[in-house]
Design a protein around this motif. Structure first.
Motif, PDB file in Angstrom:
ATOM      1  N   ILE A 124       0.828  -1.203   0.000  1.00  0.00           N
ATOM      2  CA  ILE A 124       0.000   0.000   0.000  1.00  0.00           C
ATOM      3  C   ILE A 124       0.864   1.254   0.000  1.00  0.00           C
ATOM      4  O   ILE A 124       0.518   2.268  -0.619  1.00  0.00           O
ATOM      5  N   TYR A 153      -1.665  -5.765 -12.325  1.00  0.00           N
ATOM      6  CA  TYR A 153      -2.723  -5.152 -11.518  1.00  0.00           C
ATOM      7  C   TYR A 153      -3.034  -5.991 -10.281  1.00  0.00           C
ATOM      8  O   TYR A 153      -3.267  -5.449  -9.195  1.00  0.00           O
ATOM      9  N   TYR A 157      -2.565  -4.370  -6.430  1.00  0.00           N
ATOM     10  CA  TYR A 157      -3.714  -4.100  -5.561  1.00  0.00           C
ATOM     11  C   TYR A 157      -4.046  -5.244  -4.608  1.00  0.00           C
ATOM     12  O   TYR A 157      -5.054  -5.189  -3.909  1.00  0.00           O
ATOM     13  N   THR A 160      -4.149  -3.955  -1.019  1.00  0.00           N
ATOM     14  CA  THR A 160      -5.375  -3.240  -0.672  1.00  0.00           C
ATOM     15  C   THR A 160      -6.474  -4.200  -0.261  1.00  0.00           C
ATOM     16  O   THR A 160      -7.178  -3.985   0.739  1.00  0.00           O
ATOM     17  N   ILE A 210     -10.811  -0.709  -6.726  1.00  0.00           N
ATOM     18  CA  ILE A 210      -9.842  -1.287  -7.663  1.00  0.00           C
ATOM     19  C   ILE A 210     -10.275  -1.031  -9.099  1.00  0.00           C
ATOM     20  O   ILE A 210      -9.439  -0.754  -9.969  1.00  0.00           O
ATOM     21  N   TYR A 213      -9.153   2.414  -9.945  1.00  0.00           N
ATOM     22  CA  TYR A 213      -7.720   2.501 -10.199  1.00  0.00           C
ATOM     23  C   TYR A 213      -7.367   1.927 -11.578  1.00  0.00           C
ATOM     24  O   TYR A 213      -6.623   2.547 -12.353  1.00  0.00           O
TER      25      TYR A 213
END
Length: 284
Positions: A124, A153, A157, A160, A210, A213
């Protein structure tokens, strides 16, 4: 009879308490509304009016005509398909694997798993090494492919998802899992039948974040797939920098509107689940 200093101080505090929410709402409306109005107003103008973007109203709205032109010249259908091709598997994969990992981390209290959790969420705050990622994908033969972009990706992520879901799972009583195990359920069935349905609010929140993003990403897509696959933000960057929309600010802002509409619709539909996912861990 006049109030003393204590009465005046109390009235000032009462006025400040009433005015504070109004001031916050006005500030949020200003910060969000001003850029939004600039985008929409410029997207509705003709080329001549939009040469210098400002907050003035168009003399005549050309929004739908601009959308039709952008749809054709900007290859929007192909870019939309490319964005969906990358986003859907990436979001599904990171939510599934992240939830599984978070379940294990949430149910283990040893020092080893505490260190493992700290490492899992360190992504993060630690930025990914783009050069290393590109070199690794080239070694694996995944550079310039949708599979490589999906993997990037998911790696970016994963932290997160683990952070969101681990805290939520810790609020779920362990007795639910123990009861399922007594009935003969294995780990996979416990996760699928007990844990996963309870994660819907927090997974809805993580999904929106997500998706936001990934949908708007230009930086990583530029270095990993580099024009081999069209995505909406990457396509906008390429056509604008190539001079196709040179001085056509009305078309650039129209493309931004078109690119933002799918996520705006999803956010409006799922806003209750988003708020529920953010607050559910605090009220359990």
């Amino acid at each position: 009879m006049r109030d003393g200093p204590a009465g005046r101080s109390k009235r000032r505090r009462s006025f400040a308490a009433r005015a504070q929410p109004v001031v916050v709402i006005l500030l949020v409306a200003l910060l969000v509304g001003v850029p939004l109005w600039l985008v929409v107003a410029t997207a509705g103008k003709s080329q001549g009016e939009a040469l210098t973007p400002d907050f003035s109203l168009p003399t005549e709205w050309h929004l739908f005509g601009n959308i039709a032109e952008v749809w054709d010249r900007g290859r929007v259908p192909a870019a939309f398909a490319g964005s969906m091709l990358v986003m859907v598997p990436a979001v599904f994969g990171v939510l599934l694997l992240g939830s599984m990992g978070a379940w294990v981390l949430a149910r283990r209290s040893s020092r080893f798993f505490a260190v493992l959790y700290a490492g899992a969420i360190s992504g993060i705050v630690l930025p990914p090494a783009v050069v290393t990622i590109v070199l690794l994908l080239r070694q694996l033969g995944l550079a310039g492919s949708a599979v490589g972009m999906i993997g990037v990706y998911m790696g970016i992520y994963m932290s997160t998802v683990v952070f969101f879901v681990t805290g939520f799972i810790r609020t779920i009583p362990v007795q639910l899992e123990e009861a399922a195990r007594v009935d003969g359920a294995g780990p996979a069935k416990v996760f699928a039948r007990i844990i996963l349905p309870l994660l819907r609010p927090v997974l809805a929140t993580a999904t929106i974040l997500i998706c936001l993003y990934v949908w708007n990403d230009v930086f990583y897509a530029f270095f990993v797939i580099g024009g081999r696959i069209d995505t909406l933000p990457l396509n906008l960057f390429q056509v604008a920098s190539a001079g196709l929309y040179l001085n056509n600010w009305h078309l650039i802002f129209t493309y931004v509107v078109v690119m933002s509409l799918p996520l705006v619709v999803v956010f409006i539909v799922a806003q209750r689940r988003i708020i529920s996912g953010i607050t559910s861990g605090a009220v359990k």
